[in-house]
Design a protein around this motif. Structure first.
Motif, mmCIF file in Angstrom:
data_model
loop_
_atom_site.group_PDB
_atom_site.id
_atom_site.type_symbol
_atom_site.label_atom_id
_atom_site.label_comp_id
_atom_site.label_asym_id
_atom_site.label_seq_id
_atom_site.Cartn_x
_atom_site.Cartn_y
_atom_site.Cartn_z
ATOM 1 N N GLU A 158 -4.797 3.845 10.422
ATOM 2 C CA GLU A 158 -3.905 2.995 9.622
ATOM 3 C C GLU A 158 -3.758 3.576 8.214
ATOM 4 N N SER A 159 -4.900 3.941 7.580
ATOM 5 C CA SER A 159 -4.865 4.476 6.208
ATOM 6 C C SER A 159 -4.106 5.797 6.160
ATOM 7 N N THR A 160 -4.344 6.635 7.178
ATOM 8 C CA THR A 160 -3.693 7.947 7.198
ATOM 9 C C THR A 160 -2.179 7.794 7.311
ATOM 10 N N ILE A 185 -5.354 0.961 -3.537
ATOM 11 C CA ILE A 185 -5.471 1.114 -2.080
ATOM 12 C C ILE A 185 -6.844 0.626 -1.612
ATOM 13 N N GLY A 205 -8.892 4.275 2.161
ATOM 14 C CA GLY A 205 -9.005 3.478 3.374
ATOM 15 C C GLY A 205 -10.327 3.655 4.076
ATOM 16 N N THR A 224 -8.988 4.237 9.943
ATOM 17 C CA THR A 224 -8.609 5.541 9.391
ATOM 18 C C THR A 224 -7.185 5.916 9.799
ATOM 19 N N THR A 255 -7.285 -2.355 0.869
ATOM 20 C CA THR A 255 -7.920 -2.137 2.178
ATOM 21 C C THR A 255 -9.140 -3.040 2.316
ATOM 22 N N GLY A 258 -5.013 8.166 -0.393
ATOM 23 C CA GLY A 258 -4.713 7.146 0.610
ATOM 24 C C GLY A 258 -5.772 7.069 1.686
ATOM 25 N N MET A 286 0.833 -1.209 0.000
ATOM 26 C CA MET A 286 0.000 0.000 0.000
ATOM 27 C C MET A 286 0.868 1.259 0.000
#
Lengths: 443, 221
Positions: A359-361, A324, A424, A357, A328, A420, A30
């Protein structure tokens, strides 16, 4: 062991961080998706910015309103010549604002080895002895300006060639050309023996203000004292040496009023094309180069390139966003039981959303920073690698052609982080809506 | 106290209605150590999930300490699950990326973990003979050790009720016995109500009350 934090957020961050590290392969994939998209965005944008700046610099060096270069027919800027009377005739044409004389000569620097992106060794190695002979033959066949330029010159000599430009500093000041673009030192005061050199030439030669430089043209040699360094943003001119009209005429063996070209600046709102037609009609044996039209055409090409750039960037960003999203969603599908368990033991929907969120950030921010660094280093990487991978290819000076602006970095950051984070959040929203029982059943 | 009143749960499986629970009326007193038995598909897990507020009945009420959780908002129901109920699952359901102590503290993470809570988690693991395993990931623990971590996670909030869905299903006999002993001890010492779904007569034999289900109905109590 878990850290002793004081707030819920800290704990959540800790768990998100452990999740990312615990699923390292997926995390790296990712990160790469975001980084590649951002790197391509930065790389392409900086290439366009660099090209735009170069054209902008060239246009500026011509003056504010574009210009027409009048030169001797058949000889071009280097071997054609015009009498001073031509300048007076042009000056009387309606719509002409300024007529600025210039002398151009393809000269050679003596006692200095220029470090250019394409080295002499590279060309010699590329062509070999046989190649050199073929080149000599081609020069003989070409004749005209190019032929004259290259005639009798060896490869090493060609690589040390520098454009010498003779100017009248007072008139150049009026059209906001060389003297206004000084980045170090100043324009020469005396019409004899002073010179200013372009920044690229200064970088390539190691010459600086106060140094002496020996310039050769034909059988003549002249020494110049460097009084300043200029930068106009046009590589052709920034790799040149500027001296007084008188010195240039002397070196080239031109008569007192003779010049290579007259740079003609029209009145505002007068088309360069119209002025060109007038000059052709009034002056015999004069050829015209409409720099305004040329730059406009190049500008249009850049605009066209920008359209392609936007399309490629959009595709890359969408592909990255999609990647992504899919990654995810897959990750969350694999974590269905985990999410169901968290919900069963009392986590609220926003808690699950917050975890994913974070994690995605984290991936988006780290991936974006990585991408920006890679994007900035990309031209250097290509410039270093191309001669190794393609030893016979002449590599363009990519690091000179690209320009990374703060706007590019800001846009890259916004685009990278947005794709990103949104990539997510969408699956995170779906996951948080899942009831624990549904999550267990899905397992 | 837990009470179910005429609880019925019907699932849709394609066009077919599947009865998970039918007209179940049940009272479980505080501090009971109880098992629910029955064949596969008899509705044991369904009843457990309904009592735990993980699922809503098609009709009927579920009361915990006199409050009907069926009518509760999602947020309030989450709080009940977090504060009053602990869950133990057959497959342990530990978070694979977190250590034993972190898994124990997972229910508290959204609010932040205080030093006291951390201490409590440590003590729980110590009392379950996991002192030297607190920093181990689930993959580094045996099945019995993982299930003990899961029990510690269920007890971290000091709940009144622990719902265990086939807790010994994945364990060997020795580990299963130890686990039941551990739950019995917690029930006796802390007064926690344990409701254990099982189809193992040995496990149910160790509980003080057993409810038998068949086709979603209580056939023996």
């Amino acid at each position: 062991m878990i850290s002793r934090g004081r707030t819920g957020n800290m704990k959540m961050r800790h768990m998100a961080y452990r999740n990312l590290l615990g699923r390292m392969f997926r995390t790296i994939l990712m990160l790469l998706a975001v980084a590649i998209a951002v790197a391509l965005f930065v790389g392409l944008s900086s290439l366009t910015e660099g090209m735009e700046e170069m054209i902008g610099g060239a246009t500026e060096s011509m003056g504010e309103w574009g210009c027409v270069d009048a030169m001797g027919e058949g000889g071009g800027i280097f071997y054609g010549k015009l009498n001073g009377d031509v300048g007076k005739t042009i000056d009387r044409i309606p719509g002409v604002r300024y007529v600025v004389p210039r002398v151009y000569a393809m000269t050679e620097l003596k006692g200095v080895e220029l470090k250019r992106p394409v080295s002499t060794g590279q060309i010699s190695g590329m062509m070999g002895e046989a190649g050199g002979i073929v080149m000599e033959q081609m020069v003989g066949m070409m004749g005209g300006t190019a032929g004259k330029m290259l005639e009798g010159k060896g490869i090493a000599e060609l690589m040390n060639s520098v454009i010498l430009i003779g100017i009248d500093p007072t008139k150049e000041t009026i059209i906001q050309s060389y003297p206004t673009k000084m980045i170090e030192g100043s324009i020469f005061d005396s019409p004899i023996g002073g010179a200013v050199i372009g920044k690229m030439l200064a970088d390539e030669s190691g010459l600086g203000v106060g140094d002496e430089v020996r310039v050769a043209y034909g059988g003549k040699r002249r020494d110049f004292n460097i009084t300043g360094i200029y930068e106009v943003g046009n590589p052709l001119e920034d790799e040149g040496i500027v001296v007084s009209l008188r010195d240039a005429r002397d070196l080239k063996g031109l008569g007192r009023s003779e010049v290579s070209i007259f740079r003609v600046i029209p009145e505002p709102h007068v088309e360069t094309g119209t002025i060109g037609m007038w000059i052709k009609a009034k002056c015999r044996g004069v050829s015209i180069m409409d720099q305004g039209a040329l730059m406009k055409a190049i500008g249009e090409q850049i605009d066209q390139f920008k359209v392609y750039e936007y399309i490629v960037e959009a595709i890359v960003i969408l592909a990255s966003f999609g990647f992504i999203l899919v990654m995810t969603m897959r990750s969350i599908a694999e974590r269905t039981k985990e999410i169901g368990t968290l919900r069963a033991i009392g986590w609220q929907k926003p808690d699950v959303l917050r975890l994913i969120t974070i994690e995605s950030t984290a991936i988006a921010i780290i991936g974006t920073i990585l991408g920006i660094i890679i994007g900035i280093l990309l031209p250097y990487f290509f410039q270093a690698m191309m001669p190794i991978v393609f030893p016979n290819m002449i590599v363009p000076p990519m690091t000179e052609l690209t320009k990374v602006t703060s706007a590019t970095i800001i846009y890259a950051f916004i685009i990278g982080c947005t794709s990103g984070i949104v990539g997510g959040i969408v699956p995170a929203l779906q996951a948080s809506e899942m009831s624990p029982v549904d999550a267990f059943r899905a397992e | 106290m837990i009470e179910t009143r005429n609880v019925t749960k019907i699932y849709k499986l394609g066009d077919t209605d599947v009865i998970g629970a039918k007209e179940i009326n049940l009272k479980i007193e505080e501090g009971e150590f109880l098992s629910i038995m029955g064949p596969s598909g008899s509705g044991k897990s369904t009843l457990l999930y309904l009592i735990g507020g993980l699922d809503k009945p098609t009709s009927g009420d579920v009361l915990i300490d006199g409050v009907n959780i069926v009518e509760m908002e999602e947020r309030a129901l989450c709080e009940v699950r977090r504060d009053k109920i602990g869950f133990i699952f057959q497959e342990f359901n530990l978070i694979s990326t977190l250590t034993a102590i972190e898994n124990t503290l997972v229910p508290l993470i959204p609010m932040g973990v205080s030093a006291d809570e951390m201490e409590r988690g440590m003590k729980l693991l110590e009392s379950f003979d996991l002192k030297d395993r607190i920093d181990h990931l689930p993959g580094q623990l045996s099945g019995g050790q993982q299930q003990r971590v899961a029990i510690a996670r269920a007890l971290i909030n000091e709940p009144e009720i622990v719902l265990a869905d086939e807790p010994t299903g994945e364990l060997d006999t020795k580990s299963g016995d130890e686990l039941i002993q551990l739950m019995e001890e917690m029930n006796r010492r802390e007064g926690v109500t344990f409701i254990i779904v099982t189809h193992d007569p040995v496990v149910s034999g160790k509980t003080r009350r057993t409810i038998f289900l068949q086709d979603g109905m209580i056939v023996k109590d």
